[in-house]
Each structure stands twice: as structure tokens, then as C-alpha cells.
Design a protein around this motif. Structure first.
Motif, PDB file in Angstrom:
ATOM      1  N   GLU A   1       0.832  -1.218   0.000  1.00  0.00           N
ATOM      2  CA  GLU A   1       0.000   0.000   0.000  1.00  0.00           C
ATOM      3  C   GLU A   1       0.865   1.265   0.000  1.00  0.00           C
ATOM      4  OE1 GLU A   1      -2.480  -0.985   3.299  1.00  0.00           O
ATOM      5  OE2 GLU A   1      -3.955  -2.004   2.007  1.00  0.00           O
TER       6      GLU A   1
ATOM      7  N   LYS B   1       2.126   1.660  -3.447  1.00  0.00           N
ATOM      8  CA  LYS B   1       1.040   2.123  -4.330  1.00  0.00           C
ATOM      9  C   LYS B   1       0.891   3.648  -4.251  1.00  0.00           C
ATOM     10  CE  LYS B   1      -3.759   1.111  -5.571  1.00  0.00           C
ATOM     11  NZ  LYS B   1      -4.276   2.456  -5.751  1.00  0.00           N
ATOM     12  N   GLU B   2       1.061   4.204  -3.058  1.00  0.00           N
ATOM     13  CA  GLU B   2       0.958   5.668  -2.915  1.00  0.00           C
ATOM     14  C   GLU B   2       1.967   6.368  -3.821  1.00  0.00           C
ATOM     15  OE1 GLU B   2       1.219   7.302   0.956  1.00  0.00           O
ATOM     16  OE2 GLU B   2      -0.640   6.390   1.643  1.00  0.00           O
TER      17      GLU B   2
ATOM     18  N   GLU C   1       8.189   6.433 -10.483  1.00  0.00           N
ATOM     19  CA  GLU C   1       8.566   5.111 -10.994  1.00  0.00           C
ATOM     20  C   GLU C   1       9.377   4.402  -9.908  1.00  0.00           C
ATOM     21  OE1 GLU C   1      10.537   5.745 -14.750  1.00  0.00           O
ATOM     22  OE2 GLU C   1       8.880   6.956 -15.500  1.00  0.00           O
TER      23      GLU C   1
ATOM     24  N   GLY D   1       4.876   2.580 -15.805  1.00  0.00           N
ATOM     25  CA  GLY D   1       4.245   2.654 -14.482  1.00  0.00           C
ATOM     26  C   GLY D   1       4.215   1.342 -13.732  1.00  0.00           C
TER      27      GLY D   1
ATOM     28  N   VAL E   1       3.341   5.074  -6.601  1.00  0.00           N
ATOM     29  CA  VAL E   1       2.965   4.841  -7.997  1.00  0.00           C
ATOM     30  C   VAL E   1       1.826   5.791  -8.379  1.00  0.00           C
ATOM     31  CG1 VAL E   1       2.032   3.125  -9.614  1.00  0.00           C
ATOM     32  CG2 VAL E   1       3.721   2.435  -7.894  1.00  0.00           C
ATOM     33  N   ASP E   2       0.876   5.970  -7.467  1.00  0.00           N
ATOM     34  CA  ASP E   2      -0.255   6.867  -7.743  1.00  0.00           C
ATOM     35  C   ASP E   2       0.194   8.322  -7.896  1.00  0.00           C
ATOM     36  OD1 ASP E   2      -1.916   4.704  -7.683  1.00  0.00           O
ATOM     37  OD2 ASP E   2      -2.695   5.067  -5.661  1.00  0.00           O
ATOM     38  N   MET E   3       1.324   8.657  -7.287  1.00  0.00           N
ATOM     39  CA  MET E   3       1.881  10.013  -7.438  1.00  0.00           C
ATOM     40  C   MET E   3       2.666  10.148  -8.739  1.00  0.00           C
ATOM     41  SD  MET E   3       3.396  10.413  -3.605  1.00  0.00           S
ATOM     42  CE  MET E   3       4.827  11.345  -4.061  1.00  0.00           C
ATOM     43  N   GLY E   4       2.802   9.047  -9.475  1.00  0.00           N
ATOM     44  CA  GLY E   4       3.543   9.101 -10.730  1.00  0.00           C
ATOM     45  C   GLY E   4       5.027   8.793 -10.588  1.00  0.00           C
TER      46      GLY E   4
ATOM     47  N   VAL F   1      -1.691  -2.883  -8.379  1.00  0.00           N
ATOM     48  CA  VAL F   1      -0.454  -2.273  -8.895  1.00  0.00           C
ATOM     49  C   VAL F   1       0.179  -3.225  -9.896  1.00  0.00           C
ATOM     50  CG1 VAL F   1       1.827  -1.353  -8.289  1.00  0.00           C
ATOM     51  CG2 VAL F   1      -0.085  -1.096  -6.688  1.00  0.00           C
TER      52      VAL F   1
ATOM     53  N   LYS G   1       6.128   8.198   1.392  1.00  0.00           N
ATOM     54  CA  LYS G   1       5.547   9.302   0.633  1.00  0.00           C
ATOM     55  C   LYS G   1       6.038  10.642   1.179  1.00  0.00           C
ATOM     56  CE  LYS G   1       1.171  11.201  -0.844  1.00  0.00           C
ATOM     57  NZ  LYS G   1      -0.276  11.060  -0.845  1.00  0.00           N
TER      58      LYS G   1
END
Ligand code: UDP
Length: 237
Positions: A36, A39-40, A47, A124, A42-45, A95, A222
Motif C-alpha cells: 500500500e 502504491k501511494e 517510478e 508505471g 505509484v499513484d503520485m507518478g 499495482v 511518501k
């Protein structure tokens, strides 16, 4: 909080990070929590490449009386088990991932091909690098440094149990002092517990910064990437 400072990072997890409180094997609740966090990013873009250790299953130096190379091969296979576990946890939450291994096992995962790894990252996908460097007498820290250099990662996120680098073990010495910033050379000269010296040298020679932080604090990865000053940042100068 500003924008994310990094486009591509390498996350290094020790095998123990996946083990939870028992210190052995894989705790899938823990693996899901780590997934998780990834994933945060990846969701922010961002790599994300990842290297997982194998210490929750086997470390080469534990093989007392064994041929060292055989013991290290066992360690590298252990990292592949962990890589697959992390892959499963990531895919469970949507993901996209690829596992690439430094020892070929085509039925299980892709072989490590740098250009292909970079392409996956651009699309991604989280690329999890298994089997360390593929060579005995190395560690997964060194593998993380090597792959970080190869994929042009801007930062190694070194997940630890403690929240940074200290002058002595903070679990044993309450007066242990935490460093906010260090140079690779200081880490080497003072023998600080960050990465092993081979990995630290590789990072120094290739100017790869290392951020040492505690994985146990949710949201930490993050926050670090958004520029909050957490953990200890190791840089060339
Ligand atoms: N290993 C190896 N070559 C590598 C990476 C790992 O031989 O490039 C072996 C080595 O035996 C090591 C084990 O795999 O002890 C597990 O890796 P490591 O100890 O780095 O895992 P961690 O302590 O991060 O869980």
C-alpha cells in the motif's frame, strides 16, 4: 507539502521487513501494508524499482560449514521467494508489476534485462529485482545500488527498523545521536550501520543518494519523497 521531488526511485527492503514480528518467513499482512505504501508512490507518478533481501529465509553467512557460494545461491533464491510475495501483494491491490531475476528462472519471472526494466518503469509498472546481483559474496544492498545505477534511479530508499542512522545502536543506548545528513565517506570512515561498505562505495562512486528511514511509520515513504525531512540522507557532499 510540495510536489514530489523524484521521478524514479529504488526501494530496498530487507527480507526481515516482510517477516513481521516473528522475524522469519512472510507475514502477508505486513507485505500488504508495504504494498500500500508503494502504491501511494505509484499513484503520485513515481517510478519504483524494488530490491528485497532474503534474511527472513536465509543468509549466506548463516551456512556454517557450508560452501559459501552454495550458501549464497540459497540466499539469492530466498530473495526470489520474497520478490514473488511482494509482487502478489502489489497485484492484489491493483499495482502492475514485473519481477526480473539475476538468475534465470524463465518459468517464474523475467530475466534481468536493463532496457526492459526501464521500459516497464516508464509504463508505471513496479519492477522487483530478485536474486540480488546474481553473484555470491555480495548482498542485496549492493544489488540495490547496482540496479539503482543501471536504471538511473535518483535515490535509494533504504527501509530500516529504526528511523535513520545513529552513532550507536539506539535500542541499546538511549543517548544515541541521530544524524540528519551524512556523506557516503563519513558512513565508510565511521563504520556506520547503513549499507555494507561495498554497497556504500558503489553509491558514492556513482553519486546515488541514500535515504535511510523507518518502514514502521505509515506514510513515511511518501512524506520523504515530498521533501519532508525524515530519516537520514546520505549524499556525496
Ligand atoms: N546474496 C548473494 N548475492 C547477492 C545478493 C544476495 O549471494 O547479490 C545472498 C547472500 O547469501 C545474502 C542473501 O542472499 O546473505 C540474502 O540477502 P541479504 O542478506 O542482503 O538480505 P537482507 O539482509 O537484506 O534481508
Amino acid at each position: 507539502m510540495g510536489a514530489c521531488k523524484y521521478k524514479r526511485v529504488m526501494l530496498k527492503l530487507s527480507g526481515e521487513a516482510l517477516a513481521g514480528s516473528t522475524g522469519f518467513g512472510i507475514d502477508f499482512n505486513v507485505a500488504t501494508r508495504i504494498a500500500e505504501e508503494i502504491k501511494e508512490l505509484v499513484d503520485m507518478g513515481v517510478e519504483v524499482g524494488a530490491v528485497v533481501g532474503g534474511g527472513n529465509i536465509w543468509r549466506g553467512r548463516e551456512g556454517e560449514g557450508m560452501d559459501r557460494t552454495t550458501a549464497d545461491h540459497m540466499g539469492m533464491l530466498a530473495t526470489c521467494i520474497n520478490a514473488l510475495a511482494l509482487q502478489d501483494s502489489l497485484e492484489n491491490i491493483g499495482v502492475l508489476t514485473r519481477v526480473q531475476t539475476a538468475i534465470e528462472m524463465k518459468e517464474v519471472a523475467e530475466p534481468f534485462i536493463r532496457r526492459r526494466a526501464v521500459r516497464h518503469l516508464e509504463k508505471g509498472r513496479v519492477v522487483i529485482f530478485g536474486a540480488g546481483s546474481g553473484n555470491p559474496y555480495f548482498s542485496t544492498d549492493t544489488a540495490a545500488a547496482l540496479r539503482a545505477a543501471e536504471i538511473d534511479a535518483e535515490l535509494i530508499l533504504l527501509a530500516k527498523k529504526v528511523d535513520g542512522v545513529y552513532d550507536k545502536d539506539p535500542n541499546k543506548y538511549p543517548d544515541a545521536k541521530k544524524f540528519d545528513k551524512l556523506t557516503h565517506m563519513q558512513v565508510l570512515e565511521q563504520g556506520l550501520q547503513v549499507m555494507d561498505s561495498t554497497a556504500t562505495s558503489l553509491c558514492m562512486d556513482n553519486d546515488i543518494p541514500i535515504l535511510v528511514f523507518a518502514l514502521d511509520e505509515p506514510g513515511n515513504i511518501k512524506r520523504a519523497l515530498m521533501g519532508e525531512e525524515i530519516g537520514t540522507l546520505v549524499t556525496k557532499k
